[in-house]
Design a protein around this motif. Sequence first.
Motif, PDB file in Angstrom:
ATOM      1  N   GLY A 131      38.310  30.792  50.709  1.00 56.33           N
ATOM      2  CA  GLY A 131      37.181  30.740  49.789  1.00 56.33           C
ATOM      3  C   GLY A 131      36.728  32.114  49.341  1.00 56.33           C
ATOM      4  O   GLY A 131      36.891  33.109  50.047  1.00 56.33           O
ATOM      5  N   LEU A 132      36.134  32.168  48.142  1.00 49.80           N
ATOM      6  CA  LEU A 132      35.561  33.396  47.587  1.00 49.80           C
ATOM      7  C   LEU A 132      34.066  33.175  47.354  1.00 49.80           C
ATOM      8  O   LEU A 132      33.657  32.143  46.822  1.00 49.80           O
ATOM      9  N   ILE A 133      33.273  34.171  47.718  1.00 52.44           N
ATOM     10  CA  ILE A 133      31.818  34.085  47.595  1.00 52.44           C
ATOM     11  C   ILE A 133      31.316  35.246  46.756  1.00 52.44           C
ATOM     12  O   ILE A 133      31.762  36.387  46.928  1.00 52.44           O
ATOM     13  N   HIS A 134      30.400  34.950  45.842  1.00 51.54           N
ATOM     14  CA  HIS A 134      29.782  35.972  44.998  1.00 51.54           C
ATOM     15  C   HIS A 134      28.268  35.790  45.024  1.00 51.54           C
ATOM     16  O   HIS A 134      27.763  34.737  44.648  1.00 51.54           O
ATOM     17  N   LYS A 135      27.564  36.789  45.537  1.00 50.85           N
ATOM     18  CA  LYS A 135      26.109  36.760  45.646  1.00 50.85           C
ATOM     19  C   LYS A 135      25.604  35.545  46.430  1.00 50.85           C
ATOM     20  O   LYS A 135      24.587  34.940  46.095  1.00 50.85           O
ATOM     21  N   GLY A 136      26.351  35.163  47.445  1.00 50.11           N
ATOM     22  CA  GLY A 136      25.934  34.074  48.309  1.00 50.11           C
ATOM     23  C   GLY A 136      26.359  32.694  47.844  1.00 50.11           C
ATOM     24  O   GLY A 136      26.054  31.698  48.513  1.00 50.11           O
ATOM     25  N   TYR A 137      27.050  32.608  46.711  1.00 50.99           N
ATOM     26  CA  TYR A 137      27.487  31.322  46.165  1.00 50.99           C
ATOM     27  C   TYR A 137      29.008  31.268  46.080  1.00 50.99           C
ATOM     28  O   TYR A 137      29.683  32.304  46.019  1.00 50.99           O
ATOM     29  N   THR A 138      29.547  30.053  46.029  1.00 57.41           N
ATOM     30  CA  THR A 138      30.991  29.912  45.848  1.00 57.41           C
ATOM     31  C   THR A 138      31.396  30.466  44.485  1.00 57.41           C
ATOM     32  O   THR A 138      30.693  30.280  43.491  1.00 57.41           O
ATOM     33  N   ALA A 139      32.546  31.149  44.456  1.00 62.29           N
ATOM     34  CA  ALA A 139      33.038  31.724  43.200  1.00 62.29           C
ATOM     35  C   ALA A 139      34.430  31.229  42.856  1.00 62.29           C
ATOM     36  O   ALA A 139      34.864  31.330  41.711  1.00 62.29           O
ATOM     37  N   GLY A 140      35.148  30.687  43.851  1.00 62.90           N
ATOM     38  CA  GLY A 140      36.505  30.229  43.628  1.00 62.90           C
ATOM     39  C   GLY A 140      37.267  30.260  44.927  1.00 62.90           C
ATOM     40  O   GLY A 140      36.678  30.284  46.009  1.00 62.90           O
ATOM     41  N   ILE A 141      38.584  30.302  44.829  1.00 64.41           N
ATOM     42  CA  ILE A 141      39.421  30.386  46.022  1.00 64.41           C
ATOM     43  C   ILE A 141      40.490  31.452  45.808  1.00 64.41           C
ATOM     44  O   ILE A 141      40.840  31.791  44.669  1.00 64.41           O
ATOM     45  N   ALA A 142      40.991  31.991  46.910  1.00 64.07           N
ATOM     46  CA  ALA A 142      42.072  32.975  46.878  1.00 64.07           C
ATOM     47  C   ALA A 142      43.352  32.312  47.352  1.00 64.07           C
ATOM     48  O   ALA A 142      43.361  31.610  48.368  1.00 64.07           O
ATOM     49  N   VAL A 143      44.439  32.529  46.615  1.00 58.55           N
ATOM     50  CA  VAL A 143      45.740  31.947  46.969  1.00 58.55           C
ATOM     51  C   VAL A 143      46.801  33.046  46.928  1.00 58.55           C
ATOM     52  O   VAL A 143      46.612  34.100  46.311  1.00 58.55           O
ATOM     53  N   ALA A 144      47.897  32.805  47.608  1.00 53.20           N
ATOM     54  CA  ALA A 144      49.008  33.752  47.608  1.00 53.20           C
ATOM     55  C   ALA A 144      49.930  33.466  46.426  1.00 53.20           C
ATOM     56  O   ALA A 144      50.259  32.317  46.146  1.00 53.20           O
ATOM     57  N   LYS A 145      50.326  34.541  45.730  1.00 47.51           N
ATOM     58  CA  LYS A 145      51.247  34.390  44.597  1.00 47.51           C
ATOM     59  C   LYS A 145      52.047  35.677  44.436  1.00 47.51           C
ATOM     60  O   LYS A 145      51.469  36.764  44.299  1.00 47.51           O
ATOM     61  N   ASP A 146      53.368  35.548  44.468  1.00 43.65           N
ATOM     62  CA  ASP A 146      54.278  36.680  44.285  1.00 43.65           C
ATOM     63  C   ASP A 146      53.976  37.808  45.266  1.00 43.65           C
ATOM     64  O   ASP A 146      54.026  39.002  44.908  1.00 43.65           O
ATOM     65  N   GLY A 147      53.635  37.455  46.495  1.00 44.56           N
ATOM     66  CA  GLY A 147      53.369  38.471  47.502  1.00 44.56           C
ATOM     67  C   GLY A 147      52.034  39.170  47.351  1.00 44.56           C
ATOM     68  O   GLY A 147      51.762  40.154  48.040  1.00 44.56           O
ATOM     69  N   ARG A 148      51.190  38.674  46.450  1.00 44.78           N
ATOM     70  CA  ARG A 148      49.865  39.255  46.224  1.00 44.78           C
ATOM     71  C   ARG A 148      48.816  38.165  46.391  1.00 44.78           C
ATOM     72  O   ARG A 148      49.129  36.992  46.546  1.00 44.78           O
ATOM     73  N   THR A 149      47.540  38.602  46.352  1.00 43.21           N
ATOM     74  CA  THR A 149      46.438  37.646  46.462  1.00 43.21           C
ATOM     75  C   THR A 149      45.814  37.437  45.091  1.00 43.21           C
ATOM     76  O   THR A 149      45.383  38.396  44.445  1.00 43.21           O
ATOM     77  N   MET A 150      45.776  36.186  44.650  1.00 45.54           N
ATOM     78  CA  MET A 150      45.236  35.852  43.340  1.00 45.54           C
ATOM     79  C   MET A 150      43.975  35.006  43.509  1.00 45.54           C
ATOM     80  O   MET A 150      43.925  34.097  44.339  1.00 45.54           O
ATOM     81  N   ALA A 151      42.961  35.315  42.723  1.00 43.12           N
ATOM     82  CA  ALA A 151      41.725  34.534  42.734  1.00 43.12           C
ATOM     83  C   ALA A 151      41.768  33.488  41.632  1.00 43.12           C
ATOM     84  O   ALA A 151      42.071  33.800  40.480  1.00 43.12           O
ATOM     85  N   LEU A 152      41.489  32.245  42.029  1.00 50.33           N
ATOM     86  CA  LEU A 152      41.297  31.173  41.060  1.00 50.33           C
ATOM     87  C   LEU A 152      39.800  30.919  40.993  1.00 50.33           C
ATOM     88  O   LEU A 152      39.212  30.358  41.923  1.00 50.33           O
ATOM     89  N   LEU A 153      39.175  31.354  39.919  1.00 48.33           N
ATOM     90  CA  LEU A 153      37.736  31.218  39.812  1.00 48.33           C
ATOM     91  C   LEU A 153      37.353  29.777  39.474  1.00 48.33           C
ATOM     92  O   LEU A 153      38.160  29.004  38.945  1.00 48.33           O
ATOM     93  N   GLN A 154      36.124  29.420  39.792  1.00 49.85           N
ATOM     94  CA  GLN A 154      35.654  28.060  39.537  1.00 49.85           C
ATOM     95  C   GLN A 154      35.806  27.721  38.058  1.00 49.85           C
ATOM     96  O   GLN A 154      35.451  28.509  37.181  1.00 49.85           O
TER      97      GLN A 154
END
Length: 249
Positions: A131-154
Amino acid sequence: MKNKIFYVLILAFLIFVSFYYGGVIKKNVLFVNDFVLKNLYDFKDYLSDAVSKHFDQARQIEILRKQNQELDEIRIMTRIFADNVNKLLEDKNSTQYFPSIALTRAISYVNISDYKRVWLDDLKTSDKNRGLIHKGYTAGIAVAKDGRTMALLQGDEDCIFSIHIGEEKFPGLIHGENGRIVAKFIPKWAKVKVGDVVLTSGLDNVFFAGVPVGEVEEIRNEEMYQSASIRPYSRLHIPSYLYIIEKSY
């Protein structure tokens, strides 16, 4: 008589000088005047900017000091809460509960035309969605892609995590749908209302329980279940600093 002639000659000389050199003198005087005024205004602007920056920095430092104090208090309360939970779990020979988060930064968009996917500078890539949090709220999730970390925002179609709705904690799943956030698979029997608060359930180990997501703004009856449009608390559109959940249990 000689004195009068002398004065007349001086007056004539001055008139001559004023006719032939007055423009040059006036030009030079104006040049000096402009030069002095320009430097005075530049100094005034510099002084104003310096004073403004000083007070802005002082104000920002005070804001950050208060935020750090609040974070310290939250960290202490979290530790106390985790310790109490762990004591209960020890009695049942269960696993320790101590969630942890880390600061990460969005460094660029994955695709220029897609504002819901960004690369993170997180070096601890994981096969597990986090999970990803921004200012105390959910912002999206982090997933692995091509050996890096990618954020999928809400709002992204692949940004999915479990939630509870309202005081009765009706179950559901957050999905992205055309840039909007929708809670799906809500049971038919659940009496969901507009204005109900949506929190993470923690049952998927993506988030820990209790992170605010948003509020229900519209309810739709589907064939097998209900769905609800969610007004999110976090509206993140540009890269910024985020908290990534390293451990949700």
